[in-house]
Design a protein around this motif. Sequence first.
Motif, short mmCIF file in Angstrom:
data_model
loop_
_atom_site.label_atom_id
_atom_site.label_comp_id
_atom_site.label_asym_id
_atom_site.label_seq_id
_atom_site.Cartn_x
_atom_site.Cartn_y
_atom_site.Cartn_z
N THR A 183 -15.10 -26.05 27.59
CA THR A 183 -15.27 -27.03 26.52
C THR A 183 -16.75 -27.39 26.45
N HIS A 184 -17.30 -27.39 25.24
CA HIS A 184 -18.71 -27.72 25.03
C HIS A 184 -18.86 -28.75 23.92
N THR A 185 -19.63 -29.79 24.20
CA THR A 185 -19.86 -30.85 23.22
C THR A 185 -21.37 -31.10 23.09
N VAL A 186 -21.83 -31.19 21.86
CA VAL A 186 -23.21 -31.58 21.55
C VAL A 186 -23.13 -32.90 20.79
N ALA A 187 -23.86 -33.91 21.27
CA ALA A 187 -23.77 -35.24 20.65
C ALA A 187 -25.16 -35.76 20.29
N TYR A 188 -25.22 -36.42 19.14
CA TYR A 188 -26.42 -37.13 18.69
C TYR A 188 -26.02 -38.60 18.57
N THR A 189 -26.62 -39.44 19.40
CA THR A 189 -26.19 -40.83 19.51
C THR A 189 -27.33 -41.78 19.15
N SER A 190 -27.03 -42.74 18.27
CA SER A 190 -27.97 -43.81 17.93
C SER A 190 -27.32 -45.15 18.26
N GLU A 191 -28.00 -46.23 17.95
CA GLU A 191 -27.43 -47.54 18.21
C GLU A 191 -26.24 -47.84 17.32
N VAL A 192 -26.16 -47.14 16.18
CA VAL A 192 -25.11 -47.48 15.22
C VAL A 192 -23.97 -46.47 15.14
N ASP A 193 -24.22 -45.24 15.58
CA ASP A 193 -23.14 -44.25 15.50
C ASP A 193 -23.45 -43.04 16.36
N THR A 194 -22.45 -42.16 16.44
CA THR A 194 -22.58 -40.89 17.16
C THR A 194 -22.05 -39.76 16.28
N ILE A 195 -22.80 -38.70 16.23
CA ILE A 195 -22.36 -37.47 15.56
C ILE A 195 -22.19 -36.42 16.64
N ASP A 196 -21.01 -35.82 16.73
CA ASP A 196 -20.88 -34.76 17.72
C ASP A 196 -20.09 -33.59 17.17
N ILE A 197 -20.37 -32.43 17.74
CA ILE A 197 -19.61 -31.22 17.45
C ILE A 197 -19.08 -30.69 18.78
N LYS A 198 -17.90 -30.09 18.72
CA LYS A 198 -17.22 -29.72 19.97
C LYS A 198 -16.44 -28.43 19.78
N HIS A 199 -16.49 -27.59 20.81
CA HIS A 199 -15.65 -26.40 20.85
C HIS A 199 -14.81 -26.44 22.12
N THR A 200 -13.50 -26.27 21.95
CA THR A 200 -12.58 -26.26 23.08
C THR A 200 -11.82 -24.94 23.11
N ALA A 201 -11.98 -24.19 24.18
CA ALA A 201 -11.21 -22.96 24.35
C ALA A 201 -9.86 -23.29 24.95
N HIS A 202 -8.80 -22.75 24.39
CA HIS A 202 -7.45 -23.00 24.91
C HIS A 202 -7.06 -22.01 26.00
N ASN A 203 -7.69 -20.83 25.98
CA ASN A 203 -7.43 -19.81 27.00
C ASN A 203 -8.59 -18.80 26.96
N ARG A 204 -8.49 -17.76 27.76
CA ARG A 204 -9.57 -16.77 27.84
C ARG A 204 -9.45 -15.67 26.78
N ASP A 205 -8.38 -15.67 26.01
CA ASP A 205 -8.15 -14.58 25.08
C ASP A 205 -9.27 -14.45 24.05
N GLY A 206 -9.82 -15.59 23.60
CA GLY A 206 -10.88 -15.55 22.60
C GLY A 206 -12.13 -14.89 23.12
N PHE A 207 -12.48 -15.17 24.39
CA PHE A 207 -13.65 -14.54 25.00
C PHE A 207 -13.43 -13.03 25.13
N ALA A 208 -12.24 -12.66 25.59
CA ALA A 208 -11.94 -11.26 25.83
C ALA A 208 -11.88 -10.47 24.52
N LEU A 209 -11.25 -11.02 23.50
CA LEU A 209 -11.17 -10.35 22.22
C LEU A 209 -12.56 -10.10 21.65
N GLY A 210 -13.43 -11.09 21.73
CA GLY A 210 -14.78 -10.92 21.22
C GLY A 210 -15.53 -9.83 21.94
N ALA A 211 -15.34 -9.73 23.27
CA ALA A 211 -16.01 -8.69 24.05
C ALA A 211 -15.52 -7.30 23.64
N VAL A 212 -14.23 -7.15 23.40
CA VAL A 212 -13.68 -5.86 22.99
C VAL A 212 -14.19 -5.51 21.59
#
Length: 234
Positions: A183-212
């Motif tokens: 799981t990877h999260t990038v966050a931009y935080t100020s005094e008034v709000d936070t903007i973040d983007i996040k990727h969550t892998a549910h299993n290894r299949d996505g990594f393996a498929l991309g490699a193939v």
Amino acid sequence: MKIALLGYGRMGQTIEQIALKRGHEIVLKVDENTKSYDISLADVAIDFSIPSVAFNNISTCLTNNVPVVSGTTGWLDKFSEATELCKQNNGGFIYASNFSLGVNIFFELNETLAKMMKNLSQYQISMEEIHHTKKLDAPSGTAITLAEDIIKHTSKTNWALDVTNSELEIPIVAKRIPDVPGTHTVAYTSEVDTIDIKHTAHNRDGFALGAVIAAEWLVGKHGIFTMKDVLGLK
């Protein structure tokens, strides 16, 4: 397509399952107990080994005219040697810190967001990555790629593990929790709000498929490539 698997841990085994489903043949399975092997049996090699042997695996492939896809992280102090070896032998080489198709889209989103935020100094950048307890390196190669892509477009000059309140460094928190694929999260935080983007892998299949998919794309090509080439994102 005849594939050599350099590294036969959990990722190598998942790659094997997906490759077989896509009609390919596994001709080599190399792990720490393998004493010698003939890499020339393969049309392409996929390296998901460990940092201490990754460069040797890649060198063996390139000096024997076997294109190689590597997803091993933690060996990049020798990356320039690997690329020079590829050029000398007119080989084919793809390295990616993460082969997941979703993560590579996430990389593009990360760069786009960094460009949008570069003049908004009120926002502080931070990152968090979470992986399983057997992951050997920290922060993850994916986190480093995310940080380096932010650095290209902002005033930040480096990243640092487990620091806070740095003007020039992007702080990265690395957590190790059992059975978390990534799981990877990038966050931009100020005094008034936070903007973040996040990727969550549910299993290894996505990594393996991309490699193939990357291996399928690389066969017959010469040069040093990335997943941006494979996915047509350049």
